[in-house]
Design a protein around this motif. Structure first.
Motif, short mmCIF file in Angstrom:
data_model
loop_
_atom_site.label_atom_id
_atom_site.label_comp_id
_atom_site.label_asym_id
_atom_site.label_seq_id
_atom_site.Cartn_x
_atom_site.Cartn_y
_atom_site.Cartn_z
N ALA A 90 -30.73 17.92 40.69
CA ALA A 90 -30.19 16.59 40.40
C ALA A 90 -29.36 16.54 39.12
O ALA A 90 -28.28 15.98 39.08
CB ALA A 90 -31.33 15.59 40.33
N GLY A 91 -29.90 17.15 38.06
CA GLY A 91 -29.24 17.02 36.77
C GLY A 91 -27.84 17.61 36.74
O GLY A 91 -26.98 17.16 35.98
N PHE A 92 -27.62 18.60 37.57
CA PHE A 92 -26.30 19.24 37.60
C PHE A 92 -25.21 18.24 37.91
O PHE A 92 -24.20 18.15 37.21
CB PHE A 92 -26.30 20.37 38.62
N TRP A 93 -25.40 17.48 38.99
CA TRP A 93 -24.33 16.58 39.46
C TRP A 93 -24.03 15.51 38.44
O TRP A 93 -22.88 15.20 38.17
CB TRP A 93 -24.76 15.93 40.78
N SER A 94 -25.09 14.93 37.86
CA SER A 94 -24.84 13.80 36.97
C SER A 94 -24.30 14.28 35.62
O SER A 94 -23.36 13.71 35.08
CB SER A 94 -26.12 12.99 36.80
N LYS A 95 -24.91 15.34 35.06
CA LYS A 95 -24.45 15.77 33.75
C LYS A 95 -23.04 16.33 33.83
O LYS A 95 -22.21 16.12 32.94
CB LYS A 95 -25.40 16.83 33.18
N ASP A 96 -22.77 17.00 34.94
CA ASP A 96 -21.45 17.57 35.10
C ASP A 96 -20.39 16.48 35.11
O ASP A 96 -19.30 16.65 34.58
CB ASP A 96 -21.42 18.36 36.40
N GLU A 97 -20.71 15.36 35.74
CA GLU A 97 -19.74 14.26 35.77
C GLU A 97 -19.47 13.74 34.36
O GLU A 97 -18.34 13.39 34.02
CB GLU A 97 -20.26 13.12 36.63
N ILE A 98 -20.53 13.69 33.56
CA ILE A 98 -20.35 13.18 32.20
C ILE A 98 -19.44 14.10 31.40
O ILE A 98 -18.45 13.68 30.79
CB ILE A 98 -21.71 13.04 31.50
N VAL A 99 -19.78 15.38 31.44
CA VAL A 99 -19.02 16.33 30.65
C VAL A 99 -17.58 16.40 31.15
O VAL A 99 -16.62 16.41 30.36
CB VAL A 99 -19.71 17.73 30.71
N GLY A 100 -17.44 16.37 32.49
CA GLY A 100 -16.11 16.39 33.08
C GLY A 100 -15.30 15.18 32.66
O GLY A 100 -14.12 15.26 32.33
N ALA A 101 -15.99 14.00 32.64
CA ALA A 101 -15.28 12.76 32.28
C ALA A 101 -14.77 12.83 30.86
O ALA A 101 -13.68 12.34 30.54
CB ALA A 101 -16.21 11.56 32.45
N ALA A 102 -15.55 13.46 29.97
CA ALA A 102 -15.10 13.59 28.58
C ALA A 102 -13.79 14.35 28.54
O ALA A 102 -12.86 14.01 27.80
CB ALA A 102 -16.17 14.30 27.75
N PHE A 103 -13.67 15.41 29.37
CA PHE A 103 -12.46 16.22 29.38
C PHE A 103 -11.29 15.45 29.98
O PHE A 103 -10.22 15.34 29.37
CB PHE A 103 -12.70 17.50 30.17
N ASN A 163 -10.81 12.37 30.33
CA ASN A 163 -10.39 11.18 29.59
C ASN A 163 -9.89 11.53 28.19
O ASN A 163 -9.89 10.67 27.30
CB ASN A 163 -11.53 10.15 29.52
N GLY A 164 -9.51 12.77 28.01
CA GLY A 164 -8.80 13.15 26.80
C GLY A 164 -9.66 13.35 25.57
O GLY A 164 -9.23 13.05 24.47
N GLN A 165 -10.88 13.80 25.75
CA GLN A 165 -11.72 14.09 24.60
C GLN A 165 -12.21 15.53 24.66
O GLN A 165 -13.40 15.78 24.88
CB GLN A 165 -12.93 13.14 24.56
N PRO A 166 -11.32 16.51 24.52
CA PRO A 166 -11.74 17.91 24.69
C PRO A 166 -12.82 18.31 23.70
O PRO A 166 -13.68 19.15 24.03
CB PRO A 166 -10.44 18.69 24.46
N ILE A 167 -12.83 17.72 22.50
CA ILE A 167 -13.86 18.12 21.53
C ILE A 167 -15.23 17.67 22.01
O ILE A 167 -16.21 18.43 22.00
CB ILE A 167 -13.55 17.53 20.13
N LEU A 168 -15.29 16.42 22.48
CA LEU A 168 -16.56 15.92 23.00
C LEU A 168 -16.99 16.73 24.22
O LEU A 168 -18.17 16.98 24.45
CB LEU A 168 -16.45 14.44 23.35
N TRP A 169 -16.00 17.14 25.02
CA TRP A 169 -16.31 17.99 26.17
C TRP A 169 -16.97 19.28 25.69
O TRP A 169 -17.99 19.71 26.23
CB TRP A 169 -15.03 18.29 26.95
N ALA A 170 -16.40 19.88 24.66
CA ALA A 170 -16.95 21.14 24.15
C ALA A 170 -18.36 20.92 23.62
O ALA A 170 -19.26 21.75 23.85
CB ALA A 170 -16.05 21.68 23.04
N VAL A 171 -18.57 19.79 22.92
CA VAL A 171 -19.92 19.49 22.43
C VAL A 171 -20.88 19.39 23.60
O VAL A 171 -22.00 19.92 23.59
CB VAL A 171 -19.92 18.17 21.62
N GLY A 172 -20.41 18.72 24.68
CA GLY A 172 -21.26 18.57 25.86
C GLY A 172 -21.62 19.91 26.46
O GLY A 172 -22.78 20.15 26.81
#
Lengths: 483, 641
Positions: free
Chosen positions: B397-410, B412-421
């Motif tokens: 379960a966690g894969f699908w939801s967390k992946d969406e969050i991290v993907g959304a950060a990327f 939506n133009g926040q590559p640094i936050l994506w990297a933190v994620g």
């Protein structure tokens, strides 16, 4: 007089009938055998009276304009029937112990209730006056029902003498009103007063006389001095009833007379009422602070509550919200104050004079439910959320401020804060002190305890869900106070 | 036969409340352990109804129905109803909360079996559920605040459940104070909302947001930040996070229900619910995203070195909540709610699994465990799967939801936050692996403890298995295909400001690439964990020696508690002391003087009460005369009104 007229006052007629039936049963069956079920006869009769409203005509004026049935009168019918029923439910243990005739007590309460209901029906000074007398005289009797108790005699006599005095003043005021207008009809008086204005000395005299007479009934300072003596000396079940029903009826009369007949000069009396309200609540609270007898303390507290209600009356310029505040407060006060006095009936005390603070020590450990119910009623009287007592005070603020009496609202808030001291002191005595050896015995009374429990829970439920009563009060205030 | 289930929505919180009242009134004297059965049955009914409502809302499409119970406050222009807003967002929350609560209640029957305070436990736990559902279903901020405060109170009571011991007592106080700071933010937000919009009802406020944002952008930003302060308190984000790890002093089912699955997500719910507000709140959204991402990383680093199994999970919860705020902050509230839902299942399962271990061994220190998988197979396998979900291993379960969050950060133009994620994902996978190895694998390090360990009874393992179903499949069911799964179609238009016109298909190449990166990061984390704790190459002790200062820093949780305790609390104490002195000397002094005056006045007035009828009549007559004079004064114009 048509059958229509009679149907319009069907609830009053049924209450009368119940009172007579109670007396007949009491006399016919005999005191001893009738005693256990007379309360239930009374309760059933009151319930039928309340239900009978659905067969009565929907509303309008009857008896050639002497009686009006509107939401205002229906609201007070409900209130008075509830108060009478509550009184009857909590009285039996006390009556049995002090050997007071039960039949007489219930019948007298019912007769007084009829008078109170009549006041709410009045659109005419005659009906109003008949109602006031019909209500007051049985109350004088109730105060002296314990014939061998000298405090009860004193209470009854004082109440009667001063009551007669003030009734005379009120009647004199009515006579002046009749003189001004040539009519006893409230609407016609209003028209005449509007033309005459306060410039006419007759209106000044009438206004002062009526203010005094009605102020006495509601226990407004400085016409209040009978209250502590009468409340303290009367048998406790009588006090419980006396402290609520006549006061509610007095405010019904005040609204009918002041807001309808004297409505046109509302501006002239509003400020006087506001000042009287402050004097009343402050005196009541300050003297209550130094009382050590709980019954007497509650008597002064009831004077303070008169002040709060009077503040809403003074704010009638704010329109229906002021009237609704009066009605809602009277309703809430009825239940919480009757409940508080009724809690004293749990204790087996010598004579009529109620409990001292020390006699309540440790009540929590001896009768937990009773102490809890008493606490809830006191919290209500203090005005702490989420009780109905809080809401009632809260609803007074809005019209008082709307009517431009901000200083009055401040006075109410200060008074309410000061009052917390003497109410909560009782709670401290019940919960934190140990009972003394000479502590009064606790009545093992099931119906009394259940009634107190239900009423105390009702005050909390109404504090959270006020709507059925509050919207009824708003509707009821409509015919009296339409801007 | 057609029943309007949505109309019955008030029963969903109503039934747990009834159970709490019954258990509260009769629990101590008569019901004892029966309180658990009553609470569980009540929660079962509530869960059935909650799920039925969820499906009713699914069937009806995009409904948003207000079910009004009664008008609560109606003073002048200020109207607040006690009303439930049933829409896809609240229906999702109701379904998650009731189902997870039900399973945890059942589990608690076993876990709390021998506790003498069981009736207290089963009074407060259903009461908590009632308040949580009030929070979730409220159609206005004020009623939501009632639930918000209420769950805080229950949390306080349940953290301090074993109040005889000092640690739970202190922890409860800490949670209380930190939440007060957050609640202050919520209060300010509510007041400002009313002043700005003239209403507190979501349906009145949100349509006006865009208009007000044009004229008063600063006000909107401030409201959003105030609400977010509330959210950081309740959801344990920086800087108000440190109460949550201490809250683990409460019974483990409480940690699972309140401090993992439900209450702590209230902050995320608040932000998701207020999406229309946050969407136009300028920099507020960026603040949310940064706080979320930083908290996620920060808490994950502390979790690396914890030795108490519940504390690892606690810091992990803080970290995962950070992900949810990150999602809200980068404009993906649906992903936040999605992660909230999957997290509720797998984190509740991890906590209950740890509870099962603690129940069996009466030990929370992982250094004394080891090898327990042979003794507790069901606990082990469910824990393993939940850990996989936490580490975001596909297809859990966690894969699908967390992946969406991290993907959304990327995207939506926040590559640094994506990297933190992604980096946090690596750490997550590492500490999860470490926790599982230390607890269940290797040789038993404490043989006495190992010998006495046993698998928990069915009343505890069955809820584990049921939660495990959720932890494994919730992601697939709700979120497949990515960015366009069921939960997206369901929540679109409710959580997003307006139904985003997503005509084009999501860019699957990009999504797959991002997902692959995240998975690889997770696998690296697992590999390092496996190497260190299974193979001892490199040896964990050697590693901690090699990075000495960093290890000390992490071990002491960045010294934040010390900072809070010494600096802030000292300052606070000085302030309290001054306030107390002011109160005792100035305020009380005035009050004492006043009381003395009043009692003097009272005694004076009392003397007027002579008891003589003639005097009373005289006072009435005097009053009458004064009235005539006053009214006459008005009439003649001598007195003015």
């Amino acid at each position: 007089m048509t059958i229509h007229d009679l149907l319009a006052v069907l609830p009053e007629a049924i209450v009368t009938l119940v009172a007579i039936v109670v007396l007949v049963i009491d006399a016919g069956v005999g005191e001893r055998r009738a005693r256990p079920w007379l309360p239930w006869v009374t309760i059933v009769g009151l319930a039928i009276a309340l239900a009978s409203q659905s067969w009565a005509p929907a509303g309008g004026t009857f008896f050639g304009g002497f009686v009006v049935v509107d939401d205002f009168s229906r609201f007070f019918r409900l209130l008075f029937i509830v108060l009478a029923a509550f009184t009857v439910l909590v009285a039996p243990p006390y009556l049995r112990r002090e050997e007071v005739s039960a039949g007489e007590f219930y019948a007298t309460v019912l007769f007084s209730t009829i008078g109170a209901m009549t006041i709410a029906l009045a659109t005419d000074l005659i009906t109003l006056f008949v109602g006031i007398e019909l209500m007051s005289i049985p109350v004088y009797v109730l105060a002296g029902l314990q014939r061998r108790d000298r405090y009860a005699n004193e209470a009854s006599l004082k109440y009667f003498l001063l009551g007669a005095f003030s009734t005379a003043i009120l009647l004199y005021g009515f006579a002046w009103l009749f003189g001004i207008s040539g009519s006893t009809d409230l609407a016609k008086i209003a028209a005449a007063v509007r033309t005459a204005g306060l410039g006419s000395p007759a209106v000044v005299v009438a206004l002062a006389l009526v203010t005094t007479g009605l102020g006495f009934k509601a226990a407004v300072v400085p016409f209040h001095q009978w209250t502590p003596d009468a409340y303290e000396g009367a048998p406790t079940p009588s006090t419980a009833f006396m402290s609520v029903a006549p006061k509610a009826a007095a405010f019904a009369a005040i609204l009918r007379v002041m807001a309808t007949a004297l409505g046109p000069i509302q501006l002239d009396w509003a400020l006087v009422f506001a000042i009287l309200a402050v004097i009343t609540m402050t005196t009541g609270n300050i003297v209550a602070l130094v009382q050590t007898n709980v019954k007497r303390m509650l008597a002064y507290s009831s004077i303070a509550h008169t002040g709060y209600i009077l503040a809403a009356v003074a704010a009638t310029a704010a329109g229906a919200s002021a009237g609704a505040a009066v009605l809602f407060y009277v309703f809430a006060y009825g239940i919480m104050n009757l409940g508080a006095f009724a809690c004293l009936e749990l204790l087996d005390l010598e004579g009529t004079r109620g409990a001292t603070l020390d006699e309540l020590n440790g009540l929590w450990s001896r009768h937990a439910a009773g102490a809890t119910a008493f606490t809830i009623f006191l919290v209500n009287l203090t005005g702490i959320p989420p009780t109905v007592g809080f809401l009632a005070k809260f609803l007074v603020f809005q019209p008082v401020i709307d009517a431009g009496f901000t200083w009055l609202a401040v006075a109410i808030a200060l008074n309410a804060a000061a009052a917390a001291f003497y109410y909560l002191r009782v709670v401290v005595h019940m919960f934190m002190y140990d009972a003394e050896a000479a502590a009064p015995k606790v009545e093992p009374a099931r119906v009394l305890s259940w009634s107190l429990g239900i009423a105390s829970i009702a005050t909390i439920v109404l504090g959270i869900l006020p709507d059925p009563i509050y919207s009824f009060a708003v509707r009821a205030a409509g015919p009296i106070l339409t801007k | 036969m057609n029943i309007d289930v949505v109309g019955l929505v008030w029963l969903v919180p109503g039934i747990p409340l009834a159970a709490a009242i019954v258990n509260g009134l009769f629990g101590r004297r008569w019901l004892h352990r029966a309180t658990g059965v009553i609470a569980s049955v009540a929660l079962g009914l509530s869960a059935v109804l909650g799920v039925a409502i969820f499906f009713a809302v699914v069937a009806a499409g995009h409904v948003a129905r207000t079910v009004t119970l009664y008008e609560w406050i109606g003073a002048g222009d200020f109207h607040v109803n006690v009303a439930a807003l049933v829409d896809p967002l609240s229906a999702t929350m109701v379904a998650v909360v009731t189902v997870v609560s039900f399973l945890i209640h059942v589990f608690s029957n076993g876990y709390m079996e021998h506790d003498p305070g069981i009736h207290r436990f089963f009074t407060w736990l259903p009461l908590f559920v009632f308040l949580m559902l009030t929070l979730v279903l409220a159609d206005n901020y004020l009623l939501m605040f009632v639930g918000w405060e209420g769950v805080g109170l229950c949390s306080y009571l349940l953290i301090g459940f074993w109040f005889e011991r000092p640690a739970p007592y202190t922890a409860a106080n800490k949670a209380f104070w930190m939440n007060r700071i957050g609640d202050w933010g919520f209060t300010i937000g509510t007041i400002l909302t009313f002043l700005t919009f003239g209403s507190l009802t979501f349906h009145d406020v949100f349509p006006k947001v865009a208009g007000v944002a044009q004229t008063q952008p600063l006000t909107i930003t401030f409201i959003a930040l105030a609400f977010f302060l509330g959210a950081t308190g309740k959801s344990a984000q920086l800087p108000l996070y440190s109460w949550l790890p201490d809250a683990m002093e409460g019974p483990t089912p409480v940690s699972a229900l309140i401090h993992a699955a439900t209450m702590v997500t209230a902050g995320v719910y608040l932000v998701a619910r207020s999406t229309p507000l946050f969407a136009v709140a300028g920099p507020a959204l960026l603040v949310v995203a940064i706080i979320g991402a930083v908290t996620a990383l920060f808490a994950a680093t502390i979790a690396l070195v914890q030795v108490d199994i519940k504390r690892v999970l606690a810091y992990s919860t803080v970290s995962q909540l950070g992900y949810m705020f990150l999602a809200c902050g980068v404009g993906a509230p649906i992903a936040a709610v999605f992660h909230l839902a999957t997290h509720a299942f797998f984190k509740a399962l991890l906590f209950l699994g740890s509870g099962s271990v603690i129940h069996a061994t009466e030990e929370q220190d992982m250094r004394r465990m080891g090898g327990l998988r042979r003794k507790m197979p069901i606990t082990y396998w469910t824990f393993l799967l939940a850990g996989g979900a936490l580490a975001a291993i596909p297809p859990l379960a966690g894969f699908w939801s967390k992946d969406e969050i991290v993907g959304a950060a990327f995207t939506n133009g926040q590559p640094i936050l994506w990297a933190v994620g992604v980096g946090t994902g690596l750490l997550t996978a590492f500490y999860t692996t470490r926790m599982i190895y230390l607890t269940f694998h290797g040789e038993p390090r404490d043989h006495h403890l190992y010998d006495h360990a046993h698998e928990s009874p069915a009343v505890m393992t069955v809820p584990l298995l049921l939660l495990c179903v959720g932890a494994v499949f919730a992601g697939l069911v709700l979120g497949f295909p990515p960015e366009a799964g069921f939960i997206h179609r369901f929540l679109e238009g409710t959580v997003t400001a307006e139904a985003a016109a997503q005509s084009e298909l999501p860019n699957y190449v990009l999504i797959a690439g991002l997902a692959a990166t995240a998975v690889v990061a997770g696998l690296i984390g697992i590999a390092i964990g496996y190497a260190m704790y299974a193979r001892r190459r490199p040896d964990p002790a050697a590693v901690s020696r090699a990075v000495g200062p960093i290890y000390t820093l992490l071990w002491n949780k960045y010294f934040v508690d010390e900072l809070y305790d010494h600096r802030i609390l000292e300052g606070g104490r000085a302030l309290f002391g001054a306030a107390w002195a002011f109160d005792a000397h100035i305020i009380d002094g005035i009050v004492d003087r006043l009381a003395w005056l009043v009692s003097l006045l009272g005694s004076g007035l009392r003397r007027v009460q002579t008891g003589i009828v003639g005097n009373y009549a005289l006072s009435i007559a005097a009053g009458l005369l004064i009235l005539i004079v006053v009214y006459g004064g008005y009439a003649t114009g001598v007195l003015h009104r």
